[in-house]
Design a protein around this motif. Structure first.
Motif, PDB file in Angstrom:
ATOM      1  N   THR A  50      27.449  20.958   3.805  1.00  0.00           N
ATOM      2  CA  THR A  50      26.704  21.738   3.020  1.00  0.00           C
ATOM      3  C   THR A  50      28.530  22.702   2.780  1.00  0.00           C
ATOM      4  OG1 THR A  50      25.203  22.147   3.918  1.00  0.00           O
ATOM      5  CG2 THR A  50      26.516  24.234   2.631  1.00  0.00           C
ATOM      6  N   VAL A  51      29.167  23.145   1.233  1.00  0.00           N
ATOM      7  CA  VAL A  51      30.300  23.445   0.995  1.00  0.00           C
ATOM      8  C   VAL A  51      30.379  24.608   0.541  1.00  0.00           C
ATOM      9  CG1 VAL A  51      32.422  22.910  -0.299  1.00  0.00           C
ATOM     10  CG2 VAL A  51      30.933  20.801   1.114  1.00  0.00           C
ATOM     11  N   MET A  52      31.306  25.793   1.100  1.00  0.00           N
ATOM     12  CA  MET A  52      31.460  27.013   0.215  1.00  0.00           C
ATOM     13  C   MET A  52      32.741  27.019   0.107  1.00  0.00           C
ATOM     14  SD  MET A  52      29.663  29.528   3.025  1.00  0.00           S
ATOM     15  CE  MET A  52      30.680  29.435   4.381  1.00  0.00           C
ATOM     16  N   THR A  53      33.705  27.756  -1.374  1.00  0.00           N
ATOM     17  CA  THR A  53      34.803  27.170  -1.920  1.00  0.00           C
ATOM     18  C   THR A  53      35.098  28.832  -1.770  1.00  0.00           C
ATOM     19  OG1 THR A  53      34.196  27.492  -3.906  1.00  0.00           O
ATOM     20  CG2 THR A  53      34.326  25.321  -2.138  1.00  0.00           C
ATOM     21  N   PHE A  54      36.215  29.127  -1.862  1.00  0.00           N
ATOM     22  CA  PHE A  54      36.770  30.521  -1.748  1.00  0.00           C
ATOM     23  C   PHE A  54      38.277  31.124  -2.913  1.00  0.00           C
ATOM     24  CE2 PHE A  54      34.645  31.464   1.813  1.00  0.00           C
ATOM     25  CZ  PHE A  54      33.947  30.452   2.484  1.00  0.00           C
ATOM     26  N   PRO A  55      37.382  30.712  -4.319  1.00  0.00           N
ATOM     27  CA  PRO A  55      38.498  30.489  -5.747  1.00  0.00           C
ATOM     28  C   PRO A  55      39.866  31.166  -5.502  1.00  0.00           C
ATOM     29  CG  PRO A  55      36.250  30.850  -6.761  1.00  0.00           C
ATOM     30  CD  PRO A  55      35.644  31.524  -5.029  1.00  0.00           C
ATOM     31  N   GLU A  56      39.722  32.430  -4.543  1.00  0.00           N
ATOM     32  CA  GLU A  56      40.898  33.470  -4.624  1.00  0.00           C
ATOM     33  C   GLU A  56      42.029  32.950  -3.403  1.00  0.00           C
ATOM     34  OE1 GLU A  56      39.032  37.933  -5.108  1.00  0.00           O
ATOM     35  OE2 GLU A  56      40.495  37.538  -3.125  1.00  0.00           O
ATOM     36  N   SER A  57      41.834  31.659  -2.180  1.00  0.00           N
ATOM     37  CA  SER A  57      42.501  32.096  -1.403  1.00  0.00           C
ATOM     38  C   SER A  57      42.689  30.442  -1.738  1.00  0.00           C
ATOM     39  CB  SER A  57      42.138  31.678   0.688  1.00  0.00           C
ATOM     40  OG  SER A  57      40.659  31.334   0.188  1.00  0.00           O
ATOM     41  N   ASN A  58      41.799  29.525  -2.496  1.00  0.00           N
ATOM     42  CA  ASN A  58      41.243  28.640  -2.798  1.00  0.00           C
ATOM     43  C   ASN A  58      40.567  27.476  -1.515  1.00  0.00           C
ATOM     44  OD1 ASN A  58      41.992  26.797  -4.801  1.00  0.00           O
ATOM     45  ND2 ASN A  58      43.656  26.033  -4.992  1.00  0.00           N
ATOM     46  N   GLY A  59      40.151  28.649  -0.635  1.00  0.00           N
ATOM     47  CA  GLY A  59      39.670  28.506   0.677  1.00  0.00           C
ATOM     48  C   GLY A  59      38.145  27.384   0.694  1.00  0.00           C
ATOM     49  N   TYR A  60      38.030  26.451   1.669  1.00  0.00           N
ATOM     50  CA  TYR A  60      37.098  25.264   1.391  1.00  0.00           C
ATOM     51  C   TYR A  60      36.692  25.697   2.580  1.00  0.00           C
ATOM     52  CZ  TYR A  60      35.832  20.379   1.969  1.00  0.00           C
ATOM     53  OH  TYR A  60      34.555  19.333   2.072  1.00  0.00           O
ATOM     54  N   PHE A  61      35.160  25.514   3.348  1.00  0.00           N
ATOM     55  CA  PHE A  61      34.205  25.465   3.833  1.00  0.00           C
ATOM     56  C   PHE A  61      33.250  24.366   3.719  1.00  0.00           C
ATOM     57  CE2 PHE A  61      33.852  26.970   8.845  1.00  0.00           C
ATOM     58  CZ  PHE A  61      31.980  26.462   8.712  1.00  0.00           C
ATOM     59  N   ALA A  62      33.778  23.728   4.755  1.00  0.00           N
ATOM     60  CA  ALA A  62      31.635  22.282   5.068  1.00  0.00           C
ATOM     61  C   ALA A  62      31.697  23.016   6.142  1.00  0.00           C
ATOM     62  CB  ALA A  62      32.117  21.468   4.502  1.00  0.00           C
ATOM     63  N   SER A  63      30.357  22.257   6.072  1.00  0.00           N
ATOM     64  CA  SER A  63      29.237  22.143   7.441  1.00  0.00           C
ATOM     65  C   SER A  63      28.838  20.364   7.247  1.00  0.00           C
ATOM     66  CB  SER A  63      27.959  22.892   7.852  1.00  0.00           C
ATOM     67  OG  SER A  63      27.036  22.795   8.570  1.00  0.00           O
ATOM     68  N   MET A  64      28.473  19.111   8.592  1.00  0.00           N
ATOM     69  CA  MET A  64      28.513  18.631   8.650  1.00  0.00           C
ATOM     70  C   MET A  64      27.854  17.793   9.496  1.00  0.00           C
ATOM     71  SD  MET A  64      32.670  17.321   6.765  1.00  0.00           S
ATOM     72  CE  MET A  64      32.484  15.562   6.928  1.00  0.00           C
ATOM     73  N   PRO A  65      26.024  17.819   9.206  1.00  0.00           N
ATOM     74  CA  PRO A  65      25.184  17.391  10.036  1.00  0.00           C
ATOM     75  C   PRO A  65      25.039  15.732  10.006  1.00  0.00           C
ATOM     76  CG  PRO A  65      24.290  18.575   8.615  1.00  0.00           C
ATOM     77  CD  PRO A  65      25.681  18.639   8.220  1.00  0.00           C
ATOM     78  N   VAL A  66      24.681  15.340  10.882  1.00  0.00           N
ATOM     79  CA  VAL A  66      24.868  13.293  11.486  1.00  0.00           C
ATOM     80  C   VAL A  66      23.748  13.113  12.734  1.00  0.00           C
ATOM     81  CG1 VAL A  66      26.777  13.020  12.122  1.00  0.00           C
ATOM     82  CG2 VAL A  66      25.489  11.546  10.661  1.00  0.00           C
ATOM     83  N   TYR A  67      23.064  11.861  12.502  1.00  0.00           N
ATOM     84  CA  TYR A  67      22.012  11.957  12.868  1.00  0.00           C
ATOM     85  C   TYR A  67      22.305  10.619  13.906  1.00  0.00           C
ATOM     86  CZ  TYR A  67      18.120   9.782  15.775  1.00  0.00           C
ATOM     87  OH  TYR A  67      17.801   8.211  16.689  1.00  0.00           O
TER      88      TYR A  67
END
Ligand code: NAI
Ligand SMILES: O=C(O)C1=NCCCC1
Length: 312
Positions: A50-67
């Motif tokens: 799951t990725v969220m992006t923040f255009p003003e700061s060109n930021g990116y945040f991801a949540s990466m699950p795995v089993y």
């Protein structure tokens, strides 16, 4: 604090650095990518991150699950990437490890060192299969954290006679070349840095192509590690079209890689598919590994740490 059923163990960057060696990590990531590419639901579960992006700061945040059944581990990595950061690192990550038996949290790990080393390990796996013979010259475009980890990981697999470094701010290239030593040289232009390169690593935060098709020696292998957005690219579309393209995840590349999406290049195989069937390797041709990062790489690294530190 000792780990126990009630309290997860916190594992620092220093502890992870001490116990995570490329001699163990590169084969572990190779095995993890092969498992992922088999898409066998009872071996591994890895949903698209799951990725969220923040255009003003060109930021990116991801949540990466795995089993991972074979590693008997549940891992989630959370990672931010803010390329405009100056006084703090551009990437910040944490890795949570959970028990597959009762869901309790076993460990909270620094995710920065794991991200640096597992990303470079994946590129080392690709380079092992896709380099023609004994490579002489390595070119690295970018001189940040991933540039350093990639030099260390790929040099674990091949000994290069010449290492060419380019960075859009030349001081960075000069500093990295000095750190590497007499085999390394900083270059003012990408064209000059890559002209004779057998292996090229692109690890920039550029959102526009830095590497052009006409500069690349036929038969070279390119580990394209940056440009993790559908509208970002590090390689010009012609280079993508001219090359045999590999990815860590087909779904990930089609969802996130501007290098793949904007060039309309075809993905020949996943790295894991190639590990499972080496006839998919095309080392004599110009090859690109489009790396975006997958959670199984983080799980492979976390498993090594859990085992070495005997985390309950
Ligand atoms: N594929 C994967 O699994 C992963 C990919 N990455 C990506 O790798 C790249 C490098 O990451 P780090 O080394 O950790 O970042 P960093 O911030 O340490 O280094 C970034 C490098 O890019 C250069 N740069 C910045 N803006 C540029 C521009 N406009 N044009 C050319 N060069 C520019 C900087 O001077 C620096 O040398 C990033 O794009 C990052 O998102 C990072 C982690 C995992
Ligand atoms: O897989 C990762 O970790 C990352 N991939 C893209 C850029 C941010 C970190």
């Amino acid at each position: 604090m000792e780990g126990s059923q009630e309290h997860p163990l916190f594992v620092s960057a220093e502890s992870i650095s001490d116990c995570l060696e490329f001699k163990d990590l590169i084969p572990a990531v190779e095995k993890g990518l092969a498992t992922f590419s088999r898409r066998s639901g009872d071996e591994l579960i890895q949903p698209l991150r799951t990725v969220m992006t923040f255009p003003e700061s060109n930021g990116y945040f991801a949540s990466m699950p795995v089993y991972s059944k074979i590693d008997d581990i549940i891992v989630t990595k959370m990672v931010s990437f803010f390329p405009k950061n100056t006084d703090v690192p551009s990437h910040n990550a944490v890795i949570l490890v959970f028990s597959t038996k009762n869901g309790l949290m076993r460990a909270i790990m620094d995710g920065d060192v794991i991200t640096l080393k597992r990303t470079a390990a994946a590129s080392a796996v690709a380079t092992k299969y896709l380099t023609n013979g004994q490579p002489h010259t390595l070119a690295i475009l970018g001189s940040g954290s991933q540039a350093r980890s990639h030099y260390a990981a790929i040099s674990h697999v091949f000994k290069f006679q010449q290492v060419n470094i380019w960075n859009h701010r030349s001081a960075g290239a000069e500093a990295l070349a000095k750190e590497i030593g007499p085999t390394a040289q900083a270059f003012a232009s990408v064209e000059d840095a890559v002209r004779d390169a057998d292996v090229i690593v692109t690890v920039t935060s550029s959102d526009k192509p830095v590497l052009k098709a006409e500069w690349v020696k036929p038969g070279a292998h390119i580990n394209a590690v940056g440009a993790c957005r559908p509208n970002w690219a590090e390689l010009d579309p012609q280079l993508m079209q001219n090359s045999v393209v590999y990815a860590d995840s087909r779904e990930g590349a089609m969802s996130e890689s501007g290098d793949v999406i904007m060039s309309k290049a075809t993905i020949h195989a996943e790295i894991g598919e190639m590990v499972n069937d080496p006839t998919l390797a095309r080392p004599a041709e110009t090859t690109v590994f489009k790396s975006l990062g997958v959670a199984v790489e983080d799980a492979s690294a976390a498993k090594i740490v859990v085992d070495k530190l005997k985390i309950p």
